[in-house]
Design an enzyme around this catalytic site. Structure first.
Site, mmCIF file in Angstrom:
data_model
loop_
_atom_site.group_PDB
_atom_site.id
_atom_site.type_symbol
_atom_site.label_atom_id
_atom_site.label_comp_id
_atom_site.label_asym_id
_atom_site.label_seq_id
_atom_site.Cartn_x
_atom_site.Cartn_y
_atom_site.Cartn_z
ATOM 1 N N SER A 143 -7.795 -7.544 1.632
ATOM 2 C CA SER A 143 -7.111 -6.277 1.976
ATOM 3 C C SER A 143 -6.954 -5.560 0.342
ATOM 4 O O SER A 143 -7.327 -6.106 0.088
ATOM 5 C CB SER A 143 -5.133 -7.073 2.287
ATOM 6 O OG SER A 143 -4.270 -6.368 2.073
ATOM 7 N N TYR A 156 1.579 -12.724 -1.033
ATOM 8 C CA TYR A 156 0.209 -12.154 -0.306
ATOM 9 C C TYR A 156 -0.055 -11.131 -0.948
ATOM 10 O O TYR A 156 -1.414 -11.740 -1.032
ATOM 11 C CB TYR A 156 1.495 -10.580 0.993
ATOM 12 C CG TYR A 156 -0.040 -10.185 1.618
ATOM 13 C CD1 TYR A 156 -0.408 -10.936 2.248
ATOM 14 C CD2 TYR A 156 -0.460 -8.800 1.254
ATOM 15 C CE1 TYR A 156 -1.186 -9.699 3.217
ATOM 16 C CE2 TYR A 156 -1.140 -8.160 1.731
ATOM 17 C CZ TYR A 156 -2.054 -9.520 3.014
ATOM 18 O OH TYR A 156 -2.532 -8.393 3.947
#
Ligand SMILES: NC(=O)c1ccc[n+]([C@@H]2O[C@H](COP(=O)([O-])OP(=O)(O)OC[C@H]3O[C@@H](n4cnc5c(N)ncnc54)[C@H](O)[C@@H]3O)[C@@H](O)[C@H]2O)c1
Length: 262
Positions: A143, A156
């Site tokens: 990501s 995250y």
């Protein structure tokens, strides 16, 4: 000749989002694919594609036994395994440290790391022998949050930075037979949901204006669809086009760090 003709691929989380886009494009490119997917409705929708080159295993990436079943399904159906793509992830909807109670912090940590990090390790472990035999490759979906802050909350971001370490370390541990790389997309409007332990399992990233952020704050100022990210996966999954590439993560987030609107 199609770019992935004859390649046998195991992909986790192919039911929606970038995983689903990978399935559709990889089939067009001649790959044979097994998908490990938890959601039975999404598994049924994949089966409805009706391709003899696609096989679906219903299971959970946090279970080693389910990962093992998926590897066995690929070898049984197609005789080998060339590519393992770890793709399942959960997001934390940008929950900040001080907005988490200590109990939530601990439970959210365990759940996010179990899915986003351990899930990849279990899949790679289950696939390693078959990949060694085929001199295959591992690709992990990371990501923008693997490189930059503000792609989520601290939990995250920590899991996706951990993914970077997994890629770098496994590139050495699994060498020289297996190459290991990551692909780091940026924001897209998908079903990406959050940990149940934080009460975020019914929310989806597509319910927030993620495409607006991407359009306004990414370098390329455009709305990006999951299919737009798939080309890099094709390159890395190819039998011949990325043979010198290992231990790296392609930042294809078009942005660096999307700044949240003030
Ligand atoms: N959507 C974004 O903005 C974005 C941005 C950067 C990176 N990513 C990453 O992309 C990857 C894919 O996310 P997406 O946005 O396509 O989400 P998605 O939720 O649409 O796709 C994930 C798939 O995994 C399945 N799944 C969820 N938990 C599972 C489990 N435990 N076992 C097996 N299957 C499970 C889901 O049912 C779904 O089909 C994730 O790793 C995510 O972190 C997403």
């Amino acid at each position: 000749m199609r770019g992935l003709e004859g390649r046998v691929v195991l992909l986790t989380g192919g039911g929606s989002g970038v995983g689903r886009a990978i399935v559709e494009r990889f089939l067009d490119e001649g790959a044979r694919i097994v998908v490990l997917e938890r959601d039975p409705a999404k598994a049924a929708s994949l089966e409805a594609i009706g391709s003899g080159d696609l096989s679906v295993v219903t299971g959970d990436v946090t279970s080693y036994a389910d990962n093992e079943r998926a590897v066995a399904a690929a070898v049984d159906a197609f005789g080998r395994l060339d590519v393992f793509i770890g793709n399942v992830g959960l997001w934390d909807f940008s929950r900040a440290l001080v907005d988490l109670s200590p109990t939530e912090l601990e439970a959210g940590f365990r759940e996010l790391f179990a899915v986003n990090v351990l899930g990849y390790l279990l899949g790679a472990r289950a696939a390693a022998a078959a990949l060694r035999e085929s001199r295959g490759t591992v690709i992990l979906t990371l990501s923008n949050a693997s490189f930059y802050p503000q792609g989520g909350g601290v939990l995250y971001t920590a899991t996706k930075h951990a993914g970077l370490g997994v890629v770098r370390q496994l590139a050495y541990e699994l060498a020289p037979e297996i190459r290991v790389n990551g692909v780091a997309p940026g924001g897209m409007a998908t079903n990406l949901s959050g940990p149940k332990s934080l009460g975020l399992d019914q929310q989806q990233i597509k319910d927030i204006p993620i495409q607006d952020y991407q359009e306004k704050y990414s370098a390329l100022e455009r709305v990006i669809e999951p299919a737009d990210y798939v080309g890099t996966y094709i390159l890395l999954a190819s039998s011949h086009d990325a043979l010198t590439v290992t231990g790296t993560v392609f930042d294809i987030s078009a942005a660096g760090t999307p700044q949240r609107p003030q």
